[in-house]
Design an enzyme around this catalytic site. Sequence first.
Site, mmCIF file in Angstrom:
data_model
loop_
_atom_site.group_PDB
_atom_site.id
_atom_site.type_symbol
_atom_site.label_atom_id
_atom_site.label_comp_id
_atom_site.label_asym_id
_atom_site.label_seq_id
_atom_site.Cartn_x
_atom_site.Cartn_y
_atom_site.Cartn_z
ATOM 1 N N HIS A 1 11.317 0.165 -4.192
ATOM 2 C CA HIS A 1 10.575 1.378 -3.827
ATOM 3 C C HIS A 1 10.701 2.502 -4.851
ATOM 4 O O HIS A 1 10.849 3.678 -4.489
ATOM 5 C CB HIS A 1 11.022 1.876 -2.456
ATOM 6 N N HIS B 1 5.054 4.024 4.047
ATOM 7 C CA HIS B 1 6.177 3.379 4.745
ATOM 8 C C HIS B 1 6.338 3.958 6.159
ATOM 9 O O HIS B 1 7.451 4.254 6.599
ATOM 10 C CB HIS B 1 7.461 3.549 3.935
ATOM 11 N N GLU C 1 3.000 -2.373 5.895
ATOM 12 C CA GLU C 1 2.819 -1.697 4.610
ATOM 13 C C GLU C 1 1.739 -2.396 3.774
ATOM 14 O O GLU C 1 1.990 -3.445 3.174
ATOM 15 C CB GLU C 1 4.132 -1.681 3.832
#
Length: 252
Positions: free
Chosen positions: A42, A116, A241
């Site tokens: 991420h 997210h 996601e």
Amino acid sequence: VRNPFYYGCIAGRVCNRIAGGAFELDGKRYTLATNNGPNHLHGGLCGLDKRIWHGSSECTDEEAKVTFRYTSEDLEEGYPGRLECVVEYRLSAAGSLRLLMTARPSQPTPVALTSHIYFNLSGTPGTVITKHRLRLAADAYLPVDSTQIPTGHLEPVEGTPFDFREEHAIGDHSAIVDGGGRPGYDHCLALNAKTSGTPALAAVLTDPVSKRRLTVSTTLPGIQLYTGNWLERPHSAVCLEAQHYPNAINTP
């Protein structure tokens, strides 16, 4: 910004995992932080989720809109080039929420943003989502290795715990899935619709008790199903996601 579980954030510059925290682009090797075992997750130690974005809002009778802007400088978290990011959240009077994400780089660089957001449709915080029912428009999924990196090929969902082509409870098979060291899902599924500028239906999530229903449409090729395996109360929420395939910079 403290947010160890990425609650509600925009993840990037590249969401999900990059194997070994490294990639090669135009003959040059770039090294990134390894913040998820041996891999990059991420966007790194201080990804877009931990940056301060500048916001503005607009409201009409038809729609409320909030726009966030952030410029990631060259080599921030190891990524080449300057990246101008704009994310719009548009809530219509009819109750639909649209997320529009734009990223403009100053030079070739990998970019893969995702939202997210966690969902629990029960309306009761802390309750598990294993009885939520899910349908995914995905005939294939991305198998992963022991560190959650895709192996580089697609497998049919038929006959596996990843088969959500027909709606069923998330918890029907989640206990036998390895979600990165804990039971549950943390896997990307390949959506059936071809990528285009028009969002296609990707997921339908329903809570059978409250009767609340969420539909997700996207222009992106994959959807990461994450059942909150590492939350303080595991499986108390689920993420859907929409994204490009994980580690695509290394395994296109």
